[in-house]
Design a protein around this motif. Structure first.
Motif, PDB file in Angstrom:
ATOM      1  N   SER A  56      31.872 -14.987  29.263  1.00  0.00           N
ATOM      2  CA  SER A  56      31.642 -13.636  30.235  1.00  0.00           C
ATOM      3  C   SER A  56      32.498 -12.481  30.109  1.00  0.00           C
ATOM      4  CB  SER A  56      31.668 -13.988  31.547  1.00  0.00           C
ATOM      5  OG  SER A  56      30.979 -15.250  32.104  1.00  0.00           O
ATOM      6  N   HIS A  57      33.418 -12.666  29.269  1.00  0.00           N
ATOM      7  CA  HIS A  57      34.225 -11.563  28.830  1.00  0.00           C
ATOM      8  C   HIS A  57      35.049 -10.976  30.192  1.00  0.00           C
ATOM      9  CE1 HIS A  57      33.469 -11.641  24.739  1.00  0.00           C
ATOM     10  NE2 HIS A  57      32.022 -11.364  25.109  1.00  0.00           N
ATOM     11  N   MET A 251      39.777 -12.855  22.091  1.00  0.00           N
ATOM     12  CA  MET A 251      40.894 -12.567  23.206  1.00  0.00           C
ATOM     13  C   MET A 251      41.899 -11.661  22.822  1.00  0.00           C
ATOM     14  SD  MET A 251      40.266 -14.987  25.707  1.00  0.00           S
ATOM     15  CE  MET A 251      38.579 -14.126  25.578  1.00  0.00           C
ATOM     16  N   SER A 252      42.330 -11.012  23.863  1.00  0.00           N
ATOM     17  CA  SER A 252      43.385  -9.989  23.706  1.00  0.00           C
ATOM     18  C   SER A 252      44.811 -10.473  23.703  1.00  0.00           C
ATOM     19  CB  SER A 252      43.525  -8.992  24.703  1.00  0.00           C
ATOM     20  OG  SER A 252      43.547  -9.360  25.992  1.00  0.00           O
ATOM     21  N   LEU A 253      45.945  -9.760  23.768  1.00  0.00           N
ATOM     22  CA  LEU A 253      47.374 -10.087  23.454  1.00  0.00           C
ATOM     23  C   LEU A 253      47.631 -11.230  24.602  1.00  0.00           C
ATOM     24  CD1 LEU A 253      50.050 -10.229  21.831  1.00  0.00           C
ATOM     25  CD2 LEU A 253      50.423  -8.139  23.104  1.00  0.00           C
ATOM     26  N   GLY A 297      44.006 -19.274  33.061  1.00  0.00           N
ATOM     27  CA  GLY A 297      44.600 -18.096  33.326  1.00  0.00           C
ATOM     28  C   GLY A 297      44.564 -17.439  31.915  1.00  0.00           C
ATOM     29  N   ALA A 298      44.956 -18.075  30.816  1.00  0.00           N
ATOM     30  CA  ALA A 298      45.012 -17.191  29.390  1.00  0.00           C
ATOM     31  C   ALA A 298      43.867 -16.769  29.211  1.00  0.00           C
ATOM     32  CB  ALA A 298      45.510 -18.438  28.468  1.00  0.00           C
ATOM     33  N   GLY A 302      43.246 -12.850  28.775  1.00  0.00           N
ATOM     34  CA  GLY A 302      42.841 -12.403  27.431  1.00  0.00           C
ATOM     35  C   GLY A 302      41.523 -11.655  27.490  1.00  0.00           C
ATOM     36  N   SER A 303      40.776 -11.805  28.457  1.00  0.00           N
ATOM     37  CA  SER A 303      39.445 -11.311  28.567  1.00  0.00           C
ATOM     38  C   SER A 303      39.383  -9.817  28.753  1.00  0.00           C
ATOM     39  CB  SER A 303      38.566 -11.917  29.362  1.00  0.00           C
ATOM     40  OG  SER A 303      38.223 -13.312  29.110  1.00  0.00           O
TER      41      SER A 303
END
Length: 304
Positions: A56-57, A251-253, A297-298, A302-303
Motif C-alpha cells: 500500500s506504500h 523501501m526508504s532508508l 514498524g520497519a 520505510g514506506s
C-alpha cells in the motif's frame, strides 16, 4: 539433552482466563483454536501487516486490513486444529502438549472435525471480500495447511512447510493491493519462511527429547548439537531476504535501520540459545513477537 522433568513446559495454563471466564463447554474449543496462546496469531499477523503496508506504500485501507487480520486469526486457528487432530495420539506423550483437548480426552475427534469445518467455512467467507486473483492465490495454501501436521512423520523439515503456510498471507496481501506478486514480495516471503524455520527450530528444541522417543522428526533433531549455528544461519537468511525484498519494494532508508534492529535482536536470540534449556528456548521463541513488531514498524517507516 537435559532430561530433567519440567512441569512448567505444558502449553496449557491451568486457572488462566479460559478457566476463569469462559463456560466449560467453550474451553476445549478455545484451547483447540489456540486463542489462549496468541503468540502464533501475532507471528502470523505481523508479517502479513508488513506486506500490506509495503504493497500500500503506507497505511493500508481498512477493508483489506480487517479481512487479512481475521483471515490470519482463522487460518492459524484452523491450522492448529488440523495439527491437534493429526497428533492426537502423540500429544499425550509429550510434556508440552499432554493437556491439549484431544490428547486429554476433553474433546472427541469428530467434535474437532466439526469445529475445523466451521473455522474453514468462516475463513472461506472472507474470500468474498477479495479479488478473484487473490482467491486463486489463497487456494494455493490449502495443501500446505493439511500436509504440515503429517510432515514430522516423514521429513525433518516440517518447519519449512509451516513457514511457507504461515506466511502465505504476505503473498495474498500483494495480490490484493497491487494486483500482482512482484519479486520483492517473494523475497519478503522467503525471508519470513527462513525466520520461521529459525524460531520454530528453537521451539522444537523444547520437545526434542519427547519427539526423539516417539520417532518423530524436526529440524531440532536433524541439527542436533549444531542447532545454534543453524538457527543463526536461518536468521541470517531472514535478514538477507527481508533486506533484498525491501530494496526491490522501494523501501526508504528508515527500513534499513529497522533491518539493523532486527539483525541485532536475532543475533541476541542466537547468542542466548541453550540447547539443554527448554525453558530458555521457549522464552526465546516468544521473543519473536518483537521481531514481527520491528518488521511491521520497519515497513511502515520505510514506506514514507
Amino acid at each position: 539433552m537435559n532430561s530433567t522433568h519440567h512441569p512448567d513446559l505444558s502449553d496449557i495454563r491451568r486457572g488462566d482466563w479460559v478457566d476463569r471466564r469462559l463456560p466449560s463447554a467453550w474451553r476445549p474449543y478455545t484451547r483447540l483454536a489456540r486463542l489462549d496462546r496468541p503468540v502464533g496469531i501475532w507471528l502470523t499477523l505481523f508479517p502479513c501487516w508488513a506486506a500490506l503496508i509495503q504493497a500500500s506504500h503506507g497505511f493500508p485501507q481498512l477493508r483489506p486490513l480487517a479481512v487479512f487480520t481475521l483471515g490470519a486469526l482463522l487460518m492459524r486457528s484452523a491450522g492448529s486444529t488440523v495439527n491437534d487432530i493429526a497428533d492426537r495420539n502423540f500429544d499425550g506423550h509429550v510434556e508440552r502438549t499432554r493437556f491439549r483437548p484431544l490428547a486429554s480426552g476433553q474433546l472427541r475427534t469428530w467434535q474437532a472435525l466439526v469445529f475445523l469445518v466451521a473455522e474453514l467455512a468462516l475463513a472461506a467467507s472472507l474470500l468474498l471480500f477479495l479479488t478473484p486473483y487473490t482467491r486463486l492465490v489463497a487456494i494455493g495454501v490449502l495443501p500446505l495447511v493439511f500436509i504440515y501436521p503429517l510432515c514430522k512423520r516423514f521429513t525433518h523439515w516440517p518447519q519449512a512447510v509451516l513457514g511457507a503456510a504461515f506466511n502465505w498471507g504476505m503473498l495474498m496481501a500483494w495480490a490484493e493491493v497491487a494486483g500482482h506478486i512482484p519479486p520483492g514480495a517473494v523475497f519478503m516471503w522467503l525471508g519470513a519462511v527462513a525466520w520461521q524455520i529459525g524460531y520454530d527450530t528453537v521451539y522444537a528444541y523444547v520437545d526434542v527429547r519427547d519427539d526423539t522417543r516417539l520417532g518423530l522428526k524436526s529440524t531440532a533433531i536433524l541439527f542436533g548439537r549444531r542447532g545454534k549455528a543453524f538457527v543463526g544461519l536461518f536468521y541470517g537468511l531472514t535478514i538477507a531476504g527481508w533486506s533484498l525484498g525491501g530494496w526491490l519494494a522501494g523501501m526508504s532508508l528508515p527500513y534499513a535501520i529497522g533491518m539493523l534492529a532486527i539483525a541485532a535482536h536475532l543475533a541476541w536470540q542466537t547468542w542466548r540459545l541453550n540447547l539443554a534449556r527448554p525453558d530458555v528456548n521457549y522464552r526465546l521463541f516468544l521473543a519473536n513477537i518483537l521481531t514481527g513488531i520491528l518488521l511491521a514498524g520497519a515497513a511502515f517507516a520505510g514506506s514514507w
